[in-house]
Structures are given as C-alpha cells and as structure tokens.
Motif scaffolding. Structure first.
Motif, mmCIF file in Angstrom:
data_model
loop_
_atom_site.group_PDB
_atom_site.id
_atom_site.type_symbol
_atom_site.label_atom_id
_atom_site.label_comp_id
_atom_site.label_asym_id
_atom_site.label_seq_id
_atom_site.Cartn_x
_atom_site.Cartn_y
_atom_site.Cartn_z
ATOM 1 N N HIS A 255 62.663 -16.497 34.696
ATOM 2 C CA HIS A 255 62.635 -16.176 36.113
ATOM 3 C C HIS A 255 62.152 -14.748 36.354
ATOM 4 O O HIS A 255 62.426 -13.846 35.554
ATOM 5 C CB HIS A 255 64.026 -16.344 36.742
ATOM 6 C CG HIS A 255 64.593 -17.724 36.605
ATOM 7 N ND1 HIS A 255 65.303 -18.140 35.493
ATOM 8 C CD2 HIS A 255 64.533 -18.793 37.435
ATOM 9 C CE1 HIS A 255 65.668 -19.402 35.654
ATOM 10 N NE2 HIS A 255 65.215 -19.823 36.830
ATOM 11 N N VAL A 256 61.468 -14.576 37.484
ATOM 12 C CA VAL A 256 61.014 -13.256 37.922
ATOM 13 C C VAL A 256 61.206 -13.186 39.431
ATOM 14 O O VAL A 256 60.726 -14.058 40.161
ATOM 15 C CB VAL A 256 59.533 -13.001 37.575
ATOM 16 C CG1 VAL A 256 59.094 -11.637 38.102
ATOM 17 C CG2 VAL A 256 59.303 -13.096 36.077
ATOM 18 N N GLU A 257 61.920 -12.161 39.930
ATOM 19 C CA GLU A 257 62.074 -11.945 41.372
ATOM 20 C C GLU A 257 61.114 -10.844 41.812
ATOM 21 O O GLU A 257 61.045 -9.783 41.193
ATOM 22 C CB GLU A 257 63.516 -11.580 41.712
ATOM 23 C CG GLU A 257 63.745 -11.479 43.214
ATOM 24 C CD GLU A 257 65.215 -11.326 43.575
ATOM 25 O OE1 GLU A 257 65.498 -10.772 44.649
ATOM 26 O OE2 GLU A 257 66.075 -11.755 42.764
ATOM 27 N N LEU A 258 60.384 -11.115 42.896
ATOM 28 C CA LEU A 258 59.357 -10.198 43.384
ATOM 29 C C LEU A 258 59.663 -9.802 44.832
ATOM 30 O O LEU A 258 60.198 -10.607 45.601
ATOM 31 C CB LEU A 258 57.980 -10.858 43.317
ATOM 32 C CG LEU A 258 57.598 -11.416 41.940
ATOM 33 C CD1 LEU A 258 56.417 -12.355 42.058
ATOM 34 C CD2 LEU A 258 57.249 -10.263 41.000
ATOM 35 N N SER A 259 59.318 -8.576 45.195
ATOM 36 C CA SER A 259 59.635 -8.082 46.531
ATOM 37 C C SER A 259 58.803 -8.797 47.595
ATOM 38 O O SER A 259 59.277 -9.717 48.260
ATOM 39 C CB SER A 259 59.417 -6.571 46.593
ATOM 40 O OG SER A 259 58.082 -6.253 46.194
ATOM 41 N N ASP A 260 57.557 -8.384 47.785
ATOM 42 C CA ASP A 260 56.734 -9.023 48.800
ATOM 43 C C ASP A 260 55.353 -9.395 48.271
ATOM 44 O O ASP A 260 54.448 -9.690 49.037
ATOM 45 C CB ASP A 260 56.592 -8.120 50.023
ATOM 46 C CG ASP A 260 55.978 -6.778 49.661
ATOM 47 O OD1 ASP A 260 55.793 -6.525 48.464
ATOM 48 O OD2 ASP A 260 55.700 -5.994 50.588
ATOM 49 N N SER A 261 55.183 -9.361 46.977
ATOM 50 C CA SER A 261 53.892 -9.698 46.384
ATOM 51 C C SER A 261 53.718 -11.205 46.341
ATOM 52 O O SER A 261 54.683 -11.961 46.192
ATOM 53 C CB SER A 261 53.791 -9.123 44.968
ATOM 54 O OG SER A 261 52.595 -9.532 44.346
ATOM 55 N N THR A 262 52.484 -11.644 46.472
ATOM 56 C CA THR A 262 52.184 -13.079 46.389
ATOM 57 C C THR A 262 51.383 -13.405 45.128
ATOM 58 O O THR A 262 50.603 -14.368 45.107
ATOM 59 C CB THR A 262 51.412 -13.544 47.637
ATOM 60 O OG1 THR A 262 50.242 -12.751 47.782
ATOM 61 C CG2 THR A 262 52.275 -13.437 48.876
ATOM 62 N N SER A 263 51.584 -12.605 44.086
ATOM 63 C CA SER A 263 50.953 -12.890 42.799
ATOM 64 C C SER A 263 51.773 -12.247 41.693
ATOM 65 O O SER A 263 52.532 -11.295 41.926
ATOM 66 C CB SER A 263 49.511 -12.383 42.752
ATOM 67 O OG SER A 263 49.475 -10.975 42.847
ATOM 68 N N HIS A 264 51.624 -12.774 40.510
ATOM 69 C CA HIS A 264 52.336 -12.221 39.346
ATOM 70 C C HIS A 264 51.608 -12.652 38.084
ATOM 71 O O HIS A 264 51.096 -13.780 37.998
ATOM 72 C CB HIS A 264 53.785 -12.707 39.307
ATOM 73 C CG HIS A 264 54.531 -12.239 38.104
ATOM 74 N ND1 HIS A 264 54.947 -10.939 37.945
ATOM 75 C CD2 HIS A 264 54.933 -12.906 36.984
ATOM 76 C CE1 HIS A 264 55.573 -10.822 36.789
ATOM 77 N NE2 HIS A 264 55.575 -11.999 36.195
ATOM 78 N N THR A 265 51.579 -11.750 37.083
ATOM 79 C CA THR A 265 50.964 -12.061 35.801
ATOM 80 C C THR A 265 52.043 -12.320 34.756
ATOM 81 O O THR A 265 52.859 -11.437 34.464
ATOM 82 C CB THR A 265 50.058 -10.913 35.324
ATOM 83 O OG1 THR A 265 49.042 -10.668 36.302
ATOM 84 C CG2 THR A 265 49.395 -11.276 33.998
ATOM 85 N N ILE A 266 52.068 -13.522 34.247
ATOM 86 C CA ILE A 266 52.979 -13.858 33.149
ATOM 87 C C ILE A 266 52.385 -13.295 31.866
ATOM 88 O O ILE A 266 51.221 -13.549 31.542
ATOM 89 C CB ILE A 266 53.158 -15.382 33.047
ATOM 90 C CG1 ILE A 266 53.805 -15.925 34.331
ATOM 91 C CG2 ILE A 266 53.983 -15.753 31.832
ATOM 92 C CD1 ILE A 266 53.873 -17.447 34.376
ATOM 93 N N THR A 267 53.179 -12.516 31.139
ATOM 94 C CA THR A 267 52.663 -11.841 29.940
ATOM 95 C C THR A 267 53.292 -12.335 28.647
ATOM 96 O O THR A 267 52.898 -11.878 27.567
ATOM 97 C CB THR A 267 52.879 -10.326 30.058
ATOM 98 O OG1 THR A 267 54.291 -10.058 30.174
ATOM 99 C CG2 THR A 267 52.159 -9.755 31.269
ATOM 100 N N ASP A 268 54.258 -13.208 28.731
ATOM 101 C CA ASP A 268 54.969 -13.642 27.525
ATOM 102 C C ASP A 268 54.848 -15.142 27.285
ATOM 103 O O ASP A 268 55.762 -15.772 26.749
ATOM 104 C CB ASP A 268 56.436 -13.243 27.613
ATOM 105 C CG ASP A 268 57.130 -13.823 28.844
ATOM 106 O OD1 ASP A 268 56.421 -14.394 29.707
ATOM 107 O OD2 ASP A 268 58.363 -13.703 28.951
ATOM 108 N N ALA A 269 53.753 -15.722 27.714
ATOM 109 C CA ALA A 269 53.552 -17.153 27.496
ATOM 110 C C ALA A 269 53.278 -17.438 26.027
ATOM 111 O O ALA A 269 52.748 -16.592 25.306
ATOM 112 C CB ALA A 269 52.394 -17.660 28.355
ATOM 113 N N TYR A 270 53.630 -18.623 25.600
ATOM 114 C CA TYR A 270 53.307 -19.063 24.252
ATOM 115 C C TYR A 270 51.832 -19.459 24.210
ATOM 116 O O TYR A 270 51.357 -20.212 25.051
ATOM 117 C CB TYR A 270 54.173 -20.256 23.839
ATOM 118 C CG TYR A 270 55.617 -19.922 23.622
ATOM 119 C CD1 TYR A 270 56.024 -19.170 22.512
ATOM 120 C CD2 TYR A 270 56.595 -20.355 24.514
ATOM 121 C CE1 TYR A 270 57.356 -18.868 22.315
ATOM 122 C CE2 TYR A 270 57.931 -20.050 24.320
ATOM 123 C CZ TYR A 270 58.309 -19.303 23.215
ATOM 124 O OH TYR A 270 59.623 -18.994 23.022
ATOM 125 N N ALA A 271 51.143 -18.951 23.233
ATOM 126 C CA ALA A 271 49.708 -19.234 23.109
ATOM 127 C C ALA A 271 49.468 -20.728 22.920
ATOM 128 O O ALA A 271 50.123 -21.374 22.100
ATOM 129 C CB ALA A 271 49.116 -18.440 21.941
#
Length: 360
Positions: A255-271
């Motif tokens: 989970h990731v909670e974001l303030s008012d942004s409408t985008s996010h980059t996942i950096t820990d995905a399994y290849a």
C-alpha cells in the motif's frame, strides 16, 4: 302533455344509465389484497345472503380448500397459489355478477436506509430497500429534516428507490434526519436515521487507472489515474488517494498513501511478474474511503533477448566428414597416379629379372 312525455323520457334514460353503470361496475375487476396465511372472504357484488352463486378462478372451478356461504366465497389459509382472477355467477342462469382480482402478500417491515454524499459539497442521496419481499406493490414516502425544517426531496430518474437532497449549507453543525416509510395495501412501516454531514462523504472510485512499464527498468511501473468525474470541486475540496498493488503470484497487498497526486511510480516490483493494481479516493479532511477502482494488470519492462549468431558454418568447417561405405554398384573413387605406377612395376619385376638371367 309534451312536458310530461319529456320528463318520463328523462327518467327512463336516467334509470337505463344507472343500470348500465351498475352492471359495468360489476363487470370491471376490482382488486382485493389479503395477508398471507389468513382466511379470506370474497363477496359477490351486492347480492343478498339468500343468493345462490358459483365461483370460478382464472376461468376454471375453484379447487383450493374453500366453502360457500350464500354469495360469499371463503378461502382458508391463503398463500401465493391463491392469487388470481375470481368471478362469481348467479344461479340458475349463470349470469356473471362480480369479478375480483385477489392479491396475497404481507405488510412491509421497516426498510433498510443508507445515505451518502459522492458529490460533496453539492448534496447527498439516500437509497432504501425492503429486506423481506411483500409480494404486492409497495411504495415509499421520504421526509428529510434539517435544523427543524423539511428539505426538498428529488426522486432519482433511474433508481426508483433513491432520492437526492441538496445541502442547504456547508459545514453545518446540525444533523440531518431522514425518515423512509414503506406503504402497501396491508400496512406500513418506517425507519428514521440521523447523521452529520461529515460522516456520509464518500467519493466514487478513481477513474481511468493505467499502469505502464518503464523502459530499461525491470522493477518499475508507472501508475496514473483521474479523480472521479462526480466529484464537483477538486480544487477547493481536494482528494487524497490510496494505492494498492501485488503480483498475481502472491495474496498480500502493498500500500501507498498519496496526498493529492494522481500518479505514482512503483519501484519494488518483481521483475517479469504480472501485477494487479487498484486505487481508492477520500476527501482530505472528512468522510470515508471510496470503493476500489476497477483493477488493472501490468508487467514491468522485460529486456528483449539478444539474438544468438548462427554457428552452423563453423561447425561444418571443423567437422570431420566420413563417407558412407559404397555399395558394389556405386562408382569407385579414382586412385592417385603414383600408386598405379607402383603396382605396374610390382607386376613386371619378376619378368625383368628372368630376362636378365638369360642374357648373362
């Protein structure tokens, strides 16, 4: 004399009209609603107690458990199977005298009522339904009170069990009181709920969620979305967002909670693993989280495999070739010239030796 004839004609015409109206009213089916499990009595028009009548239901003889008492038909412990069109006929000529449409049902119980604001601060809606079927038509009456005055209630054009109410003021300290009454031919029941404005704010889920792999980044996914179109004033009433994601091979969410942004980059995905991603929204100060958005699927960038050069020619150039054993009919390979001369010399050598001995 003319006046007398005219008066008599009017009286006769009036009698005919009344008789026709009575006969017409008797032939038009009337509705009768009765409680399930009760004993039901149906009266054949206005016939007296000494009248002899017969009954039919849906054009056939009444076969359910019943009894006749003059112009009355009595059904015992009725259920849904007793629904139908009942007609009575006066003996001995069999003239139809009345038609009754019998409906079996139950009185309503208190409805279930919920209210929610997905268009804050414009207004809210309330919806309701019966937890138990009544089997007969049931309507609902809605009354909304705020600060000791009734608010205008607008019925929803699509959902019959929903209404809309505008907020009379924003940031009100007075609670809202909503009363919904269920009504049918057998009774009524109501439920009243009370709430504060801030407790019913719940946005719709974010829309157009996308997840895109990032080139040359095998553990990253770029996720973006749009705020719900039903939220009317995103600038003055901003939303925050909650992102959850997991690979399909695992059950645990991250989970990731974001303030008012409408985008996010996942950096820990399994290849190389496919991911499922969803987003929820909430007003930054009040209310509750929305439902999750429609799930999207994405897989991080995978490097294209490097083409492997063909080594076929090298293999054949260094490989020792062996010829198959020739068959007896196959042409033989030519012998080298030197080998042939040696064989000829070997053949004539004894003859030469003999000639030399003769001349000696």
């Amino acid at each position: 004399m003319a006046n007398l004839v005219t008066s008599l004609c009017c009286v006769v015409l009036a009698a005919v009209v009344v008789a026709y109206a009575q006969r017409r009213s008797q032939l038009v089916a009337r509705n009768q609603y009765e409680r399930m499990g009760s004993d039901v009595t149906m009266q054949c028009g206005s016939l007296g107690n000494d009248a002899s009548v017969s009954w039919k239901v849906n054009g056939t003889d009444v076969k359910a458990q019943h009894r006749l008492e003059g112009p009355r038909l009595i059904l015992t412990e009725v259920n849904l199977g007793h629904n139908g069109l009942y007609s009575c006929f006066q003996n001995p000529h069999g003239e139809r005298r009345d038609t009754i449409f019998l409906h079996i049902g139950i009185p309503p119980r208190e409805p279930s009522v919920t209210c929610r604001s997905n268009t804050y601060p414009k207004g809210f809606y309330c919806s309701w339904h019966q937890l138990h079927p009544t089997y007969i038509p049931t309507t609902f009456e809605v009354d909304v009170q705020h600060n000791q005055r009734s608010l205008e209630v607008q019925k929803d054009a699509v959902h019959k069990n929903r209404c809309h109410v505008r907020f009379p003021e924003v940031f009100s300290i007075f609670p809202y009181k909503v009363n919904v009454t269920a009504v049918n031919a057998l009774g009524n029941a109501y439920l009243t709920i009370s709430f504060e404005e801030s407790t019913i704010v719940k946005p719709d889920p974010p829309e157009r969620v996308t997840a895109t792999p990032i080139r040359s980044s095998p553990r990253r996914l770029e996720v973006s979305w749009h705020s719900p179109a039903t939220w009317p004033d995103i600038d003055n009433f901003p939303l925050k967002y909650f992102l959850r994601y997991r690979p399909l091979i695992r059950e645990q969410w991250q989970h990731v909670e974001l303030s008012d942004s409408t985008s996010h980059t996942i950096t820990d995905a399994y290849a190389g693993k496919e991911y499922i991603i969803q987003v929820a929204a909430k007003d930054t100060e009040i209310g509750t989280w929305s439902d999750w958005s429609v799930a999207v699927h994405a897989t991080p960038w995978i490097e294209d495999p490097v083409p492997i050069a063909s080594t076929t020619e090298g293999i054949f150039s260094t490989e020792t070739k062996t010829s198959p054993i020739p068959s007896s009919n196959a042409p033989q390979k030519a012998e080298p010239p030197v080998g042939r001369a040696a064989r000829v010399l070997t053949f004539f050598s004894p003859l030469l030796l003999g000639m030399l001995l003769l001349f000696m």
